[in-house]
Design a protein around this motif. Sequence first.
Motif, PDB file in Angstrom:
ATOM      1  N   ALA A  74       0.868  -1.152  -0.601  1.00 30.23           N
ATOM      2  CA  ALA A  74       0.078   0.244   0.325  1.00 30.23           C
ATOM      3  C   ALA A  74       0.991   1.169  -0.083  1.00 30.23           C
ATOM      4  CB  ALA A  74      -0.963  -0.095   1.057  1.00 30.23           C
ATOM      5  N   ALA A  75       0.782   1.913  -0.360  1.00 23.50           N
ATOM      6  CA  ALA A  75       1.063   3.454  -1.248  1.00 23.50           C
ATOM      7  C   ALA A  75       0.766   3.985   0.367  1.00 23.50           C
ATOM      8  CB  ALA A  75       1.231   3.977  -1.887  1.00 23.50           C
ATOM      9  N   THR A  76       2.075   4.567   0.871  1.00 28.67           N
ATOM     10  CA  THR A  76       2.203   6.221   1.525  1.00 28.67           C
ATOM     11  C   THR A  76       1.166   7.303   1.081  1.00 28.67           C
ATOM     12  OG1 THR A  76       4.241   6.581   1.616  1.00 28.67           O
ATOM     13  CG2 THR A  76       3.791   5.146   2.719  1.00 28.67           C
ATOM     14  N   SER A  83       3.649  10.270  -7.009  1.00 24.44           N
ATOM     15  CA  SER A  83       3.118  10.233  -8.108  1.00 24.44           C
ATOM     16  C   SER A  83       2.850  11.008  -9.146  1.00 24.44           C
ATOM     17  CB  SER A  83       1.974   8.595  -7.831  1.00 24.44           C
ATOM     18  OG  SER A  83       2.862   7.914  -6.855  1.00 24.44           O
ATOM     19  N   GLN A  84       1.544  11.582  -7.756  1.00 23.99           N
ATOM     20  CA  GLN A  84       0.997  13.232  -9.007  1.00 23.99           C
ATOM     21  C   GLN A  84       2.003  14.001  -9.362  1.00 23.99           C
ATOM     22  OE1 GLN A  84      -1.356  13.889  -5.299  1.00 23.99           O
ATOM     23  NE2 GLN A  84      -3.087  13.099  -6.772  1.00 23.99           N
ATOM     24  N   ASN A  85       2.500  14.339  -8.651  1.00 22.29           N
ATOM     25  CA  ASN A  85       3.962  15.603  -9.288  1.00 22.29           C
ATOM     26  C   ASN A  85       3.914  14.584 -10.446  1.00 22.29           C
ATOM     27  OD1 ASN A  85       3.606  17.451  -7.369  1.00 22.29           O
ATOM     28  ND2 ASN A  85       5.594  15.971  -6.098  1.00 22.29           N
ATOM     29  N   LYS A  86       4.122  13.792 -10.504  1.00 24.34           N
ATOM     30  CA  LYS A  86       5.249  12.772 -12.230  1.00 24.34           C
ATOM     31  C   LYS A  86       4.288  13.098 -13.064  1.00 24.34           C
ATOM     32  CE  LYS A  86       7.622   8.781  -9.757  1.00 24.34           C
ATOM     33  NZ  LYS A  86       7.674   7.518  -9.625  1.00 24.34           N
ATOM     34  N   TRP A 112      -3.764  10.906 -17.654  1.00 26.19           N
ATOM     35  CA  TRP A 112      -4.567  10.095 -16.458  1.00 26.19           C
ATOM     36  C   TRP A 112      -3.060   9.695 -15.772  1.00 26.19           C
ATOM     37  CZ3 TRP A 112      -9.938  11.179 -14.740  1.00 26.19           C
ATOM     38  CH2 TRP A 112      -9.606   9.944 -13.751  1.00 26.19           C
ATOM     39  N   LEU A 113      -3.272   9.170 -14.259  1.00 29.72           N
ATOM     40  CA  LEU A 113      -2.883   8.472 -13.737  1.00 29.72           C
ATOM     41  C   LEU A 113      -3.107   7.627 -13.382  1.00 29.72           C
ATOM     42  CD1 LEU A 113      -0.376   8.187 -11.540  1.00 29.72           C
ATOM     43  CD2 LEU A 113      -0.895   9.747 -10.417  1.00 29.72           C
ATOM     44  N   TRP A 114      -2.801   6.097 -13.275  1.00 26.97           N
ATOM     45  CA  TRP A 114      -2.831   4.841 -12.258  1.00 26.97           C
ATOM     46  C   TRP A 114      -2.377   4.394 -11.725  1.00 26.97           C
ATOM     47  CZ3 TRP A 114      -8.309   3.729 -12.366  1.00 26.97           C
ATOM     48  CH2 TRP A 114      -9.076   4.331 -13.406  1.00 26.97           C
ATOM     49  N   LEU A 115      -3.079   4.974 -10.288  1.00 30.25           N
ATOM     50  CA  LEU A 115      -2.214   3.774  -9.105  1.00 30.25           C
ATOM     51  C   LEU A 115      -2.621   2.556  -8.816  1.00 30.25           C
ATOM     52  CD1 LEU A 115      -2.644   7.178  -6.860  1.00 30.25           C
ATOM     53  CD2 LEU A 115      -0.519   6.123  -8.214  1.00 30.25           C
ATOM     54  N   ILE A 116      -1.495   1.774  -9.079  1.00 30.39           N
ATOM     55  CA  ILE A 116      -1.919   0.288  -8.718  1.00 30.39           C
ATOM     56  C   ILE A 116      -1.367  -0.260  -7.298  1.00 30.39           C
ATOM     57  CG2 ILE A 116      -2.008  -1.858  -9.774  1.00 30.39           C
ATOM     58  CD1 ILE A 116      -1.916  -0.668 -12.399  1.00 30.39           C
ATOM     59  N   MET A 117      -2.070  -1.028  -6.581  1.00 34.11           N
ATOM     60  CA  MET A 117      -1.446  -1.155  -5.278  1.00 34.11           C
ATOM     61  C   MET A 117      -2.739  -2.413  -4.900  1.00 34.11           C
ATOM     62  SD  MET A 117      -2.189   1.763  -2.806  1.00 34.11           S
ATOM     63  CE  MET A 117      -1.890   3.228  -4.100  1.00 34.11           C
ATOM     64  N   GLU A 143     -12.053  15.052  -9.042  1.00 31.45           N
ATOM     65  CA  GLU A 143     -11.713  14.868 -11.281  1.00 31.45           C
ATOM     66  C   GLU A 143     -10.930  15.653 -11.643  1.00 31.45           C
ATOM     67  OE1 GLU A 143     -14.726  16.508 -14.854  1.00 31.45           O
ATOM     68  OE2 GLU A 143     -16.433  16.485 -12.472  1.00 31.45           O
ATOM     69  N   GLY A 144     -10.431  17.103 -10.865  1.00 27.01           N
ATOM     70  CA  GLY A 144      -9.742  17.675 -11.028  1.00 27.01           C
ATOM     71  C   GLY A 144      -8.109  16.985 -11.314  1.00 27.01           C
ATOM     72  N   GLN A 145      -7.937  15.959 -10.221  1.00 30.70           N
ATOM     73  CA  GLN A 145      -6.330  15.894  -9.789  1.00 30.70           C
ATOM     74  C   GLN A 145      -6.371  14.264 -11.083  1.00 30.70           C
ATOM     75  OE1 GLN A 145      -5.739  13.944  -6.501  1.00 30.70           O
ATOM     76  NE2 GLN A 145      -7.664  15.479  -5.300  1.00 30.70           N
ATOM     77  N   ARG A 146      -7.841  13.530 -12.070  1.00 31.00           N
ATOM     78  CA  ARG A 146      -7.065  13.194 -13.237  1.00 31.00           C
ATOM     79  C   ARG A 146      -6.187  11.473 -12.832  1.00 31.00           C
ATOM     80  NH1 ARG A 146      -4.937  16.790 -15.208  1.00 31.00           N
ATOM     81  NH2 ARG A 146      -3.033  16.172 -16.609  1.00 31.00           N
ATOM     82  N   THR A 147      -6.823  11.185 -11.724  1.00 28.53           N
ATOM     83  CA  THR A 147      -6.249  10.074 -10.329  1.00 28.53           C
ATOM     84  C   THR A 147      -7.085   8.905 -10.215  1.00 28.53           C
ATOM     85  OG1 THR A 147      -4.514  11.300  -9.987  1.00 28.53           O
ATOM     86  CG2 THR A 147      -4.428   9.361  -8.825  1.00 28.53           C
ATOM     87  N   GLY A 148      -6.883   7.541 -10.491  1.00 25.89           N
ATOM     88  CA  GLY A 148      -7.602   6.748 -10.041  1.00 25.89           C
ATOM     89  C   GLY A 148      -6.403   5.810  -9.847  1.00 25.89           C
ATOM     90  N   LEU A 149      -7.380   5.133  -8.548  1.00 26.81           N
ATOM     91  CA  LEU A 149      -6.974   3.671  -8.409  1.00 26.81           C
ATOM     92  C   LEU A 149      -7.537   2.329  -7.986  1.00 26.81           C
ATOM     93  CD1 LEU A 149      -4.843   2.497  -5.362  1.00 26.81           C
ATOM     94  CD2 LEU A 149      -6.903   4.271  -4.501  1.00 26.81           C
ATOM     95  N   ILE A 150      -6.762   1.517  -8.252  1.00 23.97           N
ATOM     96  CA  ILE A 150      -7.238   0.277  -8.544  1.00 23.97           C
ATOM     97  C   ILE A 150      -6.520  -0.662  -7.914  1.00 23.97           C
ATOM     98  CG2 ILE A 150      -6.827  -2.162  -9.810  1.00 23.97           C
ATOM     99  CD1 ILE A 150      -6.308   0.026 -12.356  1.00 23.97           C
ATOM    100  N   VAL A 151      -7.517  -1.279  -6.333  1.00 19.92           N
ATOM    101  CA  VAL A 151      -6.735  -2.291  -5.252  1.00 19.92           C
ATOM    102  C   VAL A 151      -6.999  -3.729  -5.965  1.00 19.92           C
ATOM    103  CG1 VAL A 151      -7.342  -2.376  -2.744  1.00 19.92           C
ATOM    104  CG2 VAL A 151      -7.525  -0.131  -3.745  1.00 19.92           C
TER     105      VAL A 151
END
Length: 197
Positions: A74-76, A83-86, A112-117, A143-151
């Motif tokens: 799990a990411a901190t 990751s969002q900075n990237k 978009w940014l996808w975080l997978i953890m 919405e404005g962050q264009r980031t999704g998370l897959i758990v």
Amino acid sequence: MPQFPHDDFAKAYLPELLRPIGIAIPNHPLKAESRFADLWFVRSNTINPEDLDILGLIGTLLTRDSLIEVFRNAATLIEIRASQNKLFYQEIDEINQAKRDDKKLTETDLPWLWLIMPTVSKRLIKTFSIVPTEHPGVYQFPEGQRTGLIVIHQLEKTESTLWLRILGRACKQKKAIEELSQRPQVPPITATVARTK
């Protein structure tokens, strides 16, 4: 032996998996301060609907060019912000390139940014105001962050999530690989999974 075997596995596995619908580039350089994204995915303009069906949920979620960051644990909060900075550095590159090409970008043109953890804490969900989507185990940041998370460990155990569940940990990953090996007809990506594991 590689220092980060799960990271190496994800970077070898995902580009092969996503090849039918686009190009995923491991260790994509980000110009500011020599940062690297795990993967830079460029969605193809022409995609065979059968390939999307085979990919299941991951094919459904990758609707535009995306940075993909895969975490073994799990990411901190710090790792999420990094990751969002990237993503923001990639956005700046795209905006600058559009200016050079005299093109106008819309919000949907931006990546978009996808975080997978494997798992996620309640604190992280609350801190970032993450909300669940219609897909169990998939979350969206505001919405404005264009980031999704897959758990991974929250995904339904269906054929649609199988390719993602292979990125799980320990027995969850082992179970997904067993499911894959028991399928009567297996797409060519299976050979890649066997080679990269």
